[in-house]
Design a protein around this motif. Structure first.
Motif, PDB file in Angstrom:
ATOM      1  N   PRO A   1    -171.978 -11.961  13.020  1.00 14.07           N
ATOM      2  CA  PRO A   1    -171.459 -11.999  14.388  1.00 14.07           C
ATOM      3  C   PRO A   1    -171.845 -13.268  15.147  1.00 14.07           C
ATOM      4  O   PRO A   1    -171.573 -13.345  16.343  1.00 14.07           O
ATOM      5  CB  PRO A   1    -172.153 -10.797  15.017  1.00 14.07           C
ATOM      6  N   LYS A   2    -172.478 -14.245  14.470  1.00 11.31           N
ATOM      7  CA  LYS A   2    -172.995 -15.401  15.184  1.00 11.31           C
ATOM      8  C   LYS A   2    -171.899 -16.183  15.880  1.00 11.31           C
ATOM      9  O   LYS A   2    -172.044 -16.583  17.052  1.00 11.31           O
ATOM     10  CB  LYS A   2    -173.755 -16.310  14.211  1.00 11.31           C
ATOM     11  N   GLN A   3    -170.788 -16.428  15.193  1.00 12.06           N
ATOM     12  CA  GLN A   3    -169.702 -17.198  15.796  1.00 12.06           C
ATOM     13  C   GLN A   3    -168.761 -16.296  16.598  1.00 12.06           C
ATOM     14  O   GLN A   3    -168.312 -16.666  17.681  1.00 12.06           O
ATOM     15  CB  GLN A   3    -168.898 -17.929  14.712  1.00 12.06           C
ATOM     16  N   SER A   4    -168.464 -15.133  16.079  1.00 10.81           N
ATOM     17  CA  SER A   4    -167.487 -14.243  16.719  1.00 10.81           C
ATOM     18  C   SER A   4    -168.073 -13.459  17.879  1.00 10.81           C
ATOM     19  O   SER A   4    -167.330 -12.965  18.734  1.00 10.81           O
ATOM     20  CB  SER A   4    -166.924 -13.263  15.686  1.00 10.81           C
ATOM     21  N   ALA A   5    -169.398 -13.304  17.898  1.00 10.30           N
ATOM     22  CA  ALA A   5    -170.098 -12.561  18.956  1.00 10.30           C
ATOM     23  C   ALA A   5    -169.755 -11.079  18.973  1.00 10.30           C
ATOM     24  O   ALA A   5    -170.085 -10.374  19.926  1.00 10.30           O
ATOM     25  CB  ALA A   5    -169.807 -13.175  20.325  1.00 10.30           C
ATOM     26  N   THR A   6    -169.109 -10.587  17.940  1.00 11.18           N
ATOM     27  CA  THR A   6    -168.788  -9.172  17.877  1.00 11.18           C
ATOM     28  C   THR A   6    -168.431  -8.810  16.443  1.00 11.18           C
ATOM     29  O   THR A   6    -168.361  -9.677  15.552  1.00 11.18           O
ATOM     30  CB  THR A   6    -167.617  -8.817  18.807  1.00 11.18           C
ATOM     31  N   TYR A   7    -168.215  -7.523  16.207  1.00  9.29           N
ATOM     32  CA  TYR A   7    -167.751  -7.014  14.915  1.00  9.29           C
ATOM     33  C   TYR A   7    -166.342  -6.430  15.089  1.00  9.29           C
ATOM     34  O   TYR A   7    -165.834  -6.333  16.207  1.00  9.29           O
ATOM     35  CB  TYR A   7    -168.699  -5.926  14.393  1.00  9.29           C
ATOM     36  N   THR A   8    -165.744  -6.024  13.990  1.00 10.84           N
ATOM     37  CA  THR A   8    -164.422  -5.402  14.083  1.00 10.84           C
ATOM     38  C   THR A   8    -164.514  -3.924  14.414  1.00 10.84           C
ATOM     39  O   THR A   8    -163.508  -3.330  14.818  1.00 10.84           O
ATOM     40  CB  THR A   8    -163.654  -5.548  12.749  1.00 10.84           C
ATOM     41  N   TRP A   9    -165.683  -3.327  14.199  1.00 11.14           N
ATOM     42  CA  TRP A   9    -165.908  -1.900  14.492  1.00 11.14           C
ATOM     43  C   TRP A   9    -164.880  -1.020  13.784  1.00 11.14           C
ATOM     44  O   TRP A   9    -164.381  -0.047  14.355  1.00 11.14           O
ATOM     45  CB  TRP A   9    -165.902  -1.651  15.997  1.00 11.14           C
ATOM     46  N   PHE A  10    -164.541  -1.379  12.563  1.00 14.26           N
ATOM     47  CA  PHE A  10    -163.643  -0.605  11.692  1.00 14.26           C
ATOM     48  C   PHE A  10    -162.207  -0.544  12.222  1.00 14.26           C
ATOM     49  O   PHE A  10    -161.404   0.247  11.715  1.00 14.26           O
ATOM     50  CB  PHE A  10    -164.171   0.817  11.477  1.00 14.26           C
ATOM     51  N   THR A  11    -161.862  -1.362  13.202  1.00 13.42           N
ATOM     52  CA  THR A  11    -160.498  -1.307  13.747  1.00 13.42           C
ATOM     53  C   THR A  11    -159.459  -1.839  12.763  1.00 13.42           C
ATOM     54  O   THR A  11    -158.260  -1.603  12.954  1.00 13.42           O
ATOM     55  CB  THR A  11    -160.410  -2.122  15.052  1.00 13.42           C
ATOM     56  N   GLN A  12    -159.896  -2.551  11.702  1.00 14.43           N
ATOM     57  CA  GLN A  12    -158.927  -3.049  10.736  1.00 14.43           C
ATOM     58  C   GLN A  12    -158.204  -1.910  10.023  1.00 14.43           C
ATOM     59  O   GLN A  12    -157.097  -2.089   9.505  1.00 14.43           O
ATOM     60  CB  GLN A  12    -159.594  -3.973   9.709  1.00 14.43           C
ATOM     61  N   TYR A  13    -158.811  -0.720  10.036  1.00 16.66           N
ATOM     62  CA  TYR A  13    -158.184   0.410   9.351  1.00 16.66           C
ATOM     63  C   TYR A  13    -157.076   1.042  10.183  1.00 16.66           C
ATOM     64  O   TYR A  13    -156.369   1.933   9.694  1.00 16.66           O
ATOM     65  CB  TYR A  13    -159.242   1.446   8.986  1.00 16.66           C
TER      66      TYR A  13
ATOM     67  N   TRP B   1    -159.298  -3.143  -4.932  1.00 22.81           N
ATOM     68  CA  TRP B   1    -159.996  -2.625  -3.757  1.00 22.81           C
ATOM     69  C   TRP B   1    -161.321  -3.358  -3.570  1.00 22.81           C
ATOM     70  O   TRP B   1    -161.666  -3.772  -2.459  1.00 22.81           O
ATOM     71  CB  TRP B   1    -160.227  -1.131  -3.925  1.00 22.81           C
ATOM     72  N   PHE B   2    -162.067  -3.521  -4.656  1.00 26.28           N
ATOM     73  CA  PHE B   2    -163.344  -4.226  -4.571  1.00 26.28           C
ATOM     74  C   PHE B   2    -163.142  -5.672  -4.115  1.00 26.28           C
ATOM     75  O   PHE B   2    -163.934  -6.210  -3.346  1.00 26.28           O
ATOM     76  CB  PHE B   2    -164.040  -4.232  -5.934  1.00 26.28           C
ATOM     77  N   ARG B   3    -162.089  -6.302  -4.591  1.00 28.17           N
ATOM     78  CA  ARG B   3    -161.843  -7.722  -4.306  1.00 28.17           C
ATOM     79  C   ARG B   3    -161.318  -7.939  -2.888  1.00 28.17           C
ATOM     80  O   ARG B   3    -161.717  -8.874  -2.205  1.00 28.17           O
ATOM     81  CB  ARG B   3    -160.842  -8.276  -5.319  1.00 28.17           C
ATOM     82  N   ASP B   4    -160.401  -7.074  -2.432  1.00 24.15           N
ATOM     83  CA  ASP B   4    -159.730  -7.302  -1.158  1.00 24.15           C
ATOM     84  C   ASP B   4    -160.382  -6.584   0.014  1.00 24.15           C
ATOM     85  O   ASP B   4    -160.338  -7.078   1.141  1.00 24.15           O
ATOM     86  CB  ASP B   4    -158.266  -6.859  -1.248  1.00 24.15           C
ATOM     87  N   GLY B   5    -160.971  -5.390  -0.238  1.00 25.73           N
ATOM     88  CA  GLY B   5    -161.432  -4.591   0.873  1.00 25.73           C
ATOM     89  C   GLY B   5    -160.254  -4.105   1.699  1.00 25.73           C
ATOM     90  O   GLY B   5    -159.104  -4.119   1.269  1.00 25.73           O
ATOM     91  N   ASN B   6    -160.563  -3.644   2.937  1.00 23.00           N
ATOM     92  CA  ASN B   6    -159.525  -3.273   3.879  1.00 23.00           C
ATOM     93  C   ASN B   6    -158.631  -2.182   3.308  1.00 23.00           C
ATOM     94  O   ASN B   6    -159.081  -1.332   2.543  1.00 23.00           O
ATOM     95  CB  ASN B   6    -158.719  -4.513   4.283  1.00 23.00           C
ATOM     96  N   ILE B   7    -157.315  -2.215   3.638  1.00 18.32           N
ATOM     97  CA  ILE B   7    -156.401  -1.127   3.273  1.00 18.32           C
ATOM     98  C   ILE B   7    -155.524  -1.476   2.079  1.00 18.32           C
ATOM     99  O   ILE B   7    -154.563  -0.764   1.793  1.00 18.32           O
ATOM    100  CB  ILE B   7    -155.494  -0.756   4.461  1.00 18.32           C
ATOM    101  N   THR B   8    -155.843  -2.557   1.378  1.00 19.38           N
ATOM    102  CA  THR B   8    -154.946  -2.996   0.305  1.00 19.38           C
ATOM    103  C   THR B   8    -154.813  -1.950  -0.798  1.00 19.38           C
ATOM    104  O   THR B   8    -153.789  -1.900  -1.473  1.00 19.38           O
ATOM    105  CB  THR B   8    -155.447  -4.306  -0.319  1.00 19.38           C
ATOM    106  N   ILE B   9    -155.832  -1.112  -0.995  1.00 16.24           N
ATOM    107  CA  ILE B   9    -155.743  -0.084  -2.024  1.00 16.24           C
ATOM    108  C   ILE B   9    -154.575   0.852  -1.742  1.00 16.24           C
ATOM    109  O   ILE B   9    -153.926   1.360  -2.662  1.00 16.24           O
ATOM    110  CB  ILE B   9    -157.068   0.701  -2.123  1.00 16.24           C
ATOM    111  N   VAL B  10    -154.267   1.081  -0.460  1.00 15.63           N
ATOM    112  CA  VAL B  10    -153.155   1.959  -0.103  1.00 15.63           C
ATOM    113  C   VAL B  10    -151.824   1.290  -0.417  1.00 15.63           C
ATOM    114  O   VAL B  10    -150.904   1.916  -0.965  1.00 15.63           O
ATOM    115  CB  VAL B  10    -153.228   2.335   1.389  1.00 15.63           C
TER     116      VAL B  10
END
Length: 469
Positions: A307-319, A414-423
């Motif tokens: 979070p050093k540059q972004s000053a925040t996290y995504t808080w799982f909103t990518q899903y 899934w391991f390589r991409d993360g996120n929702i790509t498995i779907v």
């Protein structure tokens, strides 16, 4: 300092592998086995090569060079992710692979007329769409407003989006993989049934893009063959056969148009032997310097940004993209590109276009250490539970075996991409199998093809002969 961290990285992998093997549940059918292979390639071998062979192509592309502390931090995060995933997956999937539970051997499947008719119907429904998509994509995707498949890059995210078609059509050619695997399975590995599968692999090699489909398809086929021979681990010839497959993967990574150029006469056949992508004067090991196995590099960048540059996290909103992605852009022109809510955009701090976060990186973006551990544990529990189901009930069911062997290789993506790509990948890779299963159930429920001579005849209870008392 980095050298000691690299040694520790290797020791952690060896220790986790040893503990996993001692549980007795290890086999090629276990998701943890695939994650150990993935981790060994991208988080153990890759950082060693980056440090000792001065692989800096990816750093130059992203515009980021890690410090010694950041390098070590990346190793630590990946190792903690490995331990979290391994503990959850091994615990949830704790069952010994046994081909003869309770002394009853696994069945040797025979497919009756209902199975065959249902599969042919599935192929008739989905096959034309897959072939149409393959014909459209044979020229690749263009960004200049010409061609059958046209795309443009979103100015904010840099992600490519379709402009004259929809992903449901453009990506439908991926259904060729489960259809060809299903044909091999239902034909019980008849030599001629391998021809469509070989054609799919050749098409993917010609297309250049989607190389992971080749890896996942061949791995799914090998799993089916291991099931057929009641074998838990790869044989030596499997490992030897993997060498040209990995060579093909590397070749297409360095030159997507290699086969296309050779077939068109624009390049000599010798270009197929240049795995380093250059003119032949570079080091052979430089073939591994690209982005194919660079998830360590990508993770280091993510740890620097969040979070050093972004000053925040995504808080799982990518899903939240799970709710917007299924809607075709043709019906919703203003559909957000990617997640509908963006707390963090990695491209704001460098170049991360078309790169992958990996499962640990996606978890870290969600909530740092807690997000990474939660992500790895949840995915580990899901896949471990699926493994337990397979060895409890699934391996006795001819439909479940094909489903599991087709799904398990998708975990690498899934391991390589993360996120929702498995779907997204799972939709095209499993839809034909699920449709086949549904059609067989409908045909049996409606009593269609009841005169099937291949189906075993069972006398109704009222006709069973009663012995005199």
């Amino acid at each position: 300092m980095i050298e000691m961290a690299l040694i520790a990285q290797v020791l952690v992998l060896v220790l986790v592998t040893a503990v996993f093997h001692s549980t007795g549940s290890a086999s090629m059918f276990h998701p943890l086995t695939l994650y150990l292979i993935f981790h060994a390639l991208v988080f153990v071998m890759r950082p060693i090569l980056v440090h000792t062979q001065n692989f800096d192509d990816v750093w130059l592309f992203m515009g980021f060079w890690p410090s010694e502390q950041q390098f070590v931090m990346t190793l630590m995060v990946s190792s903690v992710g490995l331990v979290a995933f391994a503990a959850a997956c091994a615990w949830a999937g704790m069952i010994r692979p046994d081909w003869t539970p309770n002394g009853e051997p696994a069945p040797s499947f025979a497919f009756d007329r209902v199975d065959i008719v249902a599969f042919l119907t599935t192929a008739a429904l989905l096959g034309p769409l897959a072939i149409y998509s393959a014909i459209q994509r044979q020229g690749g995707a263009s960004f200049d407003g010409t061609g059958d498949v046209q795309m443009e890059r979103d100015p904010l995210t840099g992600q490519p989006i379709y402009t004259n078609t929809t992903g449901y059509i453009a990506e439908a050619h991926s259904m060729g993989l489960p259809l060809t695997l299903g044909l091999i399975w239902i034909c019980r590995f008849h030599p001629l049934s391998f021809l469509p599968f070989a054609g799919f692999v050749a098409y993917r090699a010609y297309l250049g893009w989607g190389r992971w489909a080749i890896i996942m398809g061949i791995l799914g086929l090998v799993l089916l063959m291991l099931y057929r021979t009641r074998t838990k681990w790869f044989r030596l010839w499997h490992a030897l056969a993997a060498v040209p497959v990995l060579g093909l993967f590397t070749l297409l990574g360095n030159n997507r148009d290699a086969f296309r150029d050779v077939l068109a006469g624009d390049a000599p056949p010798s270009v197929l032997l240049r795995f380093n992508g250059g003119s032949g004067g570079g080091r052979a090991i430089d073939a591994l310097a690209g982005q194919d196995l660079a998830n360590f590099d990508f993770l280091a960048y993510i740890l620097w940004v969040v979070p050093k540059q972004s000053a925040t996290y995504t808080w799982f909103t990518q899903y939240l993209q799970l709710f917007t992605e299924p809607i075709p852009r043709i019906l919703w022109p203003g559909k957000p590109v990617g997640a509908p809510v963006k707390w963090v955009d990695l491209n704001d701090y460098g170049v991360f276009y078309n790169l992958t976060t990996s499962l640990p990186g996606d978890g870290w973006m969600s909530a740092g250490w807690i997000g990474m551990i939660v992500t790895m544990v949840v995915v580990g529990l899901i896949l471990g539970r699926l493994h337990r189901w397979f060895w409890t009930d699934g391996f006795r069911n001819r439909y479940a075996v094909l489903f599991y062997c087709a799904f398990l290789p998708l975990c690498l993506q899934w391991f390589r991409d993360g996120n929702i790509t498995i779907v997204k990948f799972g939709f095209f890779s499993l839809l034909p199998i699920l449709l086949w299963i549904a059609l067989t159930r409908v045909l049996r429920a409606w009593g269609i093809l009841e005169d099937d001579p291949l189906r075993p005849v069972v006398a109704p209870p009222n006709l069973v002969r009663r012995e005199p008392s």
